[in-house]
Scaffold this active site. Sequence first.
Site, PDB file in Angstrom:
ATOM      1  N   ASP A  89      -2.817   0.773   4.352  1.00  0.00           N
ATOM      2  CA  ASP A  89      -2.564   0.241   3.010  1.00  0.00           C
ATOM      3  C   ASP A  89      -1.066   0.172   2.762  1.00  0.00           C
ATOM      4  O   ASP A  89      -0.445   1.140   2.329  1.00  0.00           O
ATOM      5  CB  ASP A  89      -3.252   1.116   1.956  1.00  0.00           C
ATOM      6  CG  ASP A  89      -3.044   0.561   0.544  1.00  0.00           C
ATOM      7  OD1 ASP A  89      -2.584  -0.599   0.423  1.00  0.00           O
ATOM      8  OD2 ASP A  89      -3.343   1.288  -0.428  1.00  0.00           O
TER       9      ASP A  89
ATOM     10  N   LYS B  22       4.188  -1.216  -1.273  1.00  0.00           N
ATOM     11  CA  LYS B  22       4.496   0.174  -1.600  1.00  0.00           C
ATOM     12  C   LYS B  22       5.926   0.502  -1.173  1.00  0.00           C
ATOM     13  O   LYS B  22       6.454  -0.126  -0.263  1.00  0.00           O
ATOM     14  CB  LYS B  22       3.544   1.114  -0.820  1.00  0.00           C
ATOM     15  CG  LYS B  22       2.126   1.168  -1.339  1.00  0.00           C
ATOM     16  CD  LYS B  22       1.309   2.169  -0.534  1.00  0.00           C
ATOM     17  CE  LYS B  22      -0.135   2.224  -1.001  1.00  0.00           C
ATOM     18  NZ  LYS B  22      -0.298   2.684  -2.389  1.00  0.00           N
TER      19      LYS B  22
ATOM     20  N   ASP C 122      -5.997   5.785   4.676  1.00  0.00           N
ATOM     21  CA  ASP C 122      -6.726   5.113   3.607  1.00  0.00           C
ATOM     22  C   ASP C 122      -8.152   4.699   4.015  1.00  0.00           C
ATOM     23  O   ASP C 122      -8.881   4.103   3.225  1.00  0.00           O
ATOM     24  CB  ASP C 122      -5.912   3.911   3.115  1.00  0.00           C
ATOM     25  CG  ASP C 122      -6.069   3.664   1.620  1.00  0.00           C
ATOM     26  OD1 ASP C 122      -6.508   4.575   0.898  1.00  0.00           O
ATOM     27  OD2 ASP C 122      -5.770   2.530   1.183  1.00  0.00           O
TER      28      ASP C 122
ATOM     29  N   ASP D 147      -2.100  -3.921  -4.494  1.00  0.00           N
ATOM     30  CA  ASP D 147      -2.191  -2.531  -4.025  1.00  0.00           C
ATOM     31  C   ASP D 147      -3.419  -1.810  -4.600  1.00  0.00           C
ATOM     32  O   ASP D 147      -3.768  -0.721  -4.156  1.00  0.00           O
ATOM     33  CB  ASP D 147      -0.900  -1.777  -4.388  1.00  0.00           C
ATOM     34  CG  ASP D 147      -0.746  -0.486  -3.609  1.00  0.00           C
ATOM     35  OD1 ASP D 147      -1.493  -0.280  -2.632  1.00  0.00           O
ATOM     36  OD2 ASP D 147       0.137   0.316  -3.986  1.00  0.00           O
TER      37      ASP D 147
ATOM     38  N   GLU E  63      -6.380  -2.357  -3.928  1.00  0.00           N
ATOM     39  CA  GLU E  63      -7.270  -3.070  -3.014  1.00  0.00           C
ATOM     40  C   GLU E  63      -8.582  -2.328  -2.749  1.00  0.00           C
ATOM     41  O   GLU E  63      -9.592  -2.946  -2.426  1.00  0.00           O
ATOM     42  CB  GLU E  63      -6.552  -3.361  -1.691  1.00  0.00           C
ATOM     43  CG  GLU E  63      -6.592  -2.235  -0.648  1.00  0.00           C
ATOM     44  CD  GLU E  63      -5.901  -0.947  -1.078  1.00  0.00           C
ATOM     45  OE1 GLU E  63      -5.043  -1.003  -1.985  1.00  0.00           O
ATOM     46  OE2 GLU E  63      -6.220   0.126  -0.525  1.00  0.00           O
TER      47      GLU E  63
ATOM     48  N   ARG F 207     -10.688  -0.728  -4.680  1.00  0.00           N
ATOM     49  CA  ARG F 207     -11.800  -1.053  -5.588  1.00  0.00           C
ATOM     50  C   ARG F 207     -12.362  -2.441  -5.287  1.00  0.00           C
ATOM     51  O   ARG F 207     -13.545  -2.698  -5.499  1.00  0.00           O
ATOM     52  CB  ARG F 207     -11.323  -0.926  -7.049  1.00  0.00           C
ATOM     53  CG  ARG F 207     -10.261  -1.887  -7.471  1.00  0.00           C
ATOM     54  CD  ARG F 207      -9.503  -1.440  -8.723  1.00  0.00           C
ATOM     55  NE  ARG F 207      -8.571  -0.341  -8.432  1.00  0.00           N
ATOM     56  CZ  ARG F 207      -7.816   0.254  -9.343  1.00  0.00           C
ATOM     57  NH1 ARG F 207      -7.871  -0.115 -10.613  1.00  0.00           N
ATOM     58  NH2 ARG F 207      -6.996   1.227  -8.997  1.00  0.00           N
TER      59      ARG F 207
HETATM   60  N1  BES Z   1      -4.755   3.992  -1.235  1.00  0.00           N
HETATM   61  C1  BES Z   1      -4.087   3.977  -2.483  1.00  0.00           C
HETATM   62  C2  BES Z   1      -4.255   5.300  -3.236  1.00  0.00           C
HETATM   63  C3  BES Z   1      -3.251   6.346  -2.879  1.00  0.00           C
HETATM   64  C4  BES Z   1      -1.953   6.253  -3.373  1.00  0.00           C
HETATM   65  C5  BES Z   1      -3.613   7.447  -2.150  1.00  0.00           C
HETATM   66  C6  BES Z   1      -1.051   7.255  -3.069  1.00  0.00           C
HETATM   67  C7  BES Z   1      -2.701   8.442  -1.854  1.00  0.00           C
HETATM   68  C8  BES Z   1      -1.425   8.345  -2.323  1.00  0.00           C
HETATM   69  C9  BES Z   1      -4.684   2.862  -3.367  1.00  0.00           C
HETATM   70  O1  BES Z   1      -5.066   1.725  -2.691  1.00  0.00           O
HETATM   71  C10 BES Z   1      -3.590   2.449  -4.295  1.00  0.00           C
HETATM   72  O2  BES Z   1      -2.601   1.962  -3.832  1.00  0.00           O
HETATM   73  N2  BES Z   1      -3.801   2.633  -5.587  1.00  0.00           N
HETATM   74  C11 BES Z   1      -2.833   2.304  -6.571  1.00  0.00           C
HETATM   75  C12 BES Z   1      -3.525   1.627  -7.709  1.00  0.00           C
HETATM   76  C13 BES Z   1      -2.588   0.998  -8.709  1.00  0.00           C
HETATM   77  C14 BES Z   1      -1.867  -0.165  -8.077  1.00  0.00           C
HETATM   78  C15 BES Z   1      -3.395   0.559  -9.887  1.00  0.00           C
HETATM   79  C16 BES Z   1      -2.152   3.603  -6.991  1.00  0.00           C
HETATM   80  O3  BES Z   1      -2.824   4.622  -7.105  1.00  0.00           O
HETATM   81  O4  BES Z   1      -0.939   3.584  -7.179  1.00  0.00           O
HETATM   82 ZN    ZN Z   2      -5.625   2.011  -0.736  1.00  0.00          ZN
HETATM   83 MN    MN Z   3      -3.422   0.397  -2.397  1.00  0.00          MN
END
Ligand code: BES
Ligand code: ZN
Ligand code: MN
Length: 488
Positions: A252, A259, A270, A329, A331, A333
């Site tokens: 991811d 990111k 991920d 990001d 993704e 869901r």
């Molecule tokens: N895989 C990430 C969640 C994640 C983030 C896990 C940091 C561990 C550490 C997920 O896909 C993600 O990027 N979520 C975003 C959502 C946001 C863009 C609404 C997040 O949590 O920042």
């Molecule tokens: Zn993710």
């Molecule tokens: Mn993500």
Amino acid sequence: MDILFKKTGVSDNEALIVGIYDNLTFSKTAKKIDTENKGALTEALRHTSFTGKKDDVCRLFLQNRELLCIGLGAKERADALTAERAGARAVNALADEKGSVAFAADDLPPAAVGFGAKIASYRFTKYKTEREADFALKEFYVLTEKAQAAQNAYEPYFCVAKGIHTARDMVNEPANVMTPAAAAARAVELEKYGLKTEVYDEAMLKAKGFNLMTGVAQGSNNPPKLIVVQWRGNPDTEETHAVLVGKGVCFDSGGLSLKPAQGMEDMKFDLSGAAAVLGTLQALAMRKAKVNVAGVMAMVENIPSKTAQRPGDIVKSLKGLTVEVVNTDAEGRLVLADALTYAQERFKAPVVIDLATLTGAILVALGREFAGLFSNDPALSADIKAAADATGEKLWPMPTDESFDKQIVSYIADIQNTSTEGRMGGSCTAAAFLKRFIDDGVKWAHLDIAGAAWNNKSSLFGPKGGSGYGVRLLDRYIRDYVENKTDG
Ligand code: BES
Ligand code: ZN
Ligand code: MN
């Protein structure tokens, strides 16, 4: 490292491990050693800070024998988890020991001691080219009067340990190796345990309308795979008793909503939800659970490129709802939504549980050890919580509520993949998104494992890397609340 059970007999060069409860309350073997040596163990420990409280360890030599004392805490509160922790702690202390060690189980359940030791001995060394990376300790004996009974009790534990190892391996493999296709190959390998595997490729997913899933994958050269794994241990019925759905994002990067570089290397983790689903199915198959369970693993890679999905793109889901992709990001869901739709339609199971490293916000809310538990059914939530408590995999209930549902309404499509209110309650709005894809009458739970799936440093039960979170608790949930309900 092998776990073996025997009645007695410690060879001279073998380290002996004994448990000691609070306030230097000796276990049977510790007492015996102390008496044989005229109180020398009591005397030796008196010169250390060791009191027998939980997590105390003391390594000493008594008459040329290496002795490892493990604190067990209050005697009346010692249970299977105490035994698991003690076994794990022994392995951590003695990992460099060559050959074998022996743990005198006494009043602790011996199989649980063995299980803790087994999972703590996991190492991922295939990319270390220098020999010393190997784990020295080869045999871990558990000493118990009823060695055969202990061996039998260990059998299902061993199966769960194997499932945990599979999940950890998948997470630890780098994303250049663990592609969606490689994940599918791992699943196919497990057919040898009696699992049935199907792999759907990009062409099939496009033809069937998994547009959310293929949309996330479209920036990558590694095409998506939907992996369906089934364990059918109860041939008396056609019913599938539960479906487990896993987020399998092999890497991811965030996609075009890229990111930051810091920590991005860990985003190979991920796919931890999918890894836990596969590990659980392996455990169920190996221990021949009398139950029918399906696993759906949605494997993609989220990468920016000239073909990548853009913020603002509108995509029609498999269910038919249109989704505005505000942030590429968010993704997980998207991928899960199509996988959940498929899982419900195909298996018509009464219970659907998904696992996903879904949000960074769950780390803010609950830290690195707890998973967040969301559900539309209080009884299911209570059962999963009980299974978690019984295995030591921590989780905590989180809310679903209309107020979150409102935050994912899009100005232009049916829903959007981020909240209109920004980052507040990010784990709850993510769960609200998933909930939109759950059919009436289906009991659903969502575990946000973004904190629990990864050890950022070595821990009691394993090294830095994938923790294998979810395998123990799902296996336990199925054993206690699905399998035993469908018996007879
Ligand atoms: N895989 C990430 C969640 C994640 C983030 C896990 C940091 C561990 C550490 C997920 O896909 C993600 O990027 N979520 C975003 C959502 C946001 C863009 C609404 C997040 O949590 O920042
Ligand atoms: Zn993710
Ligand atoms: Mn993500």
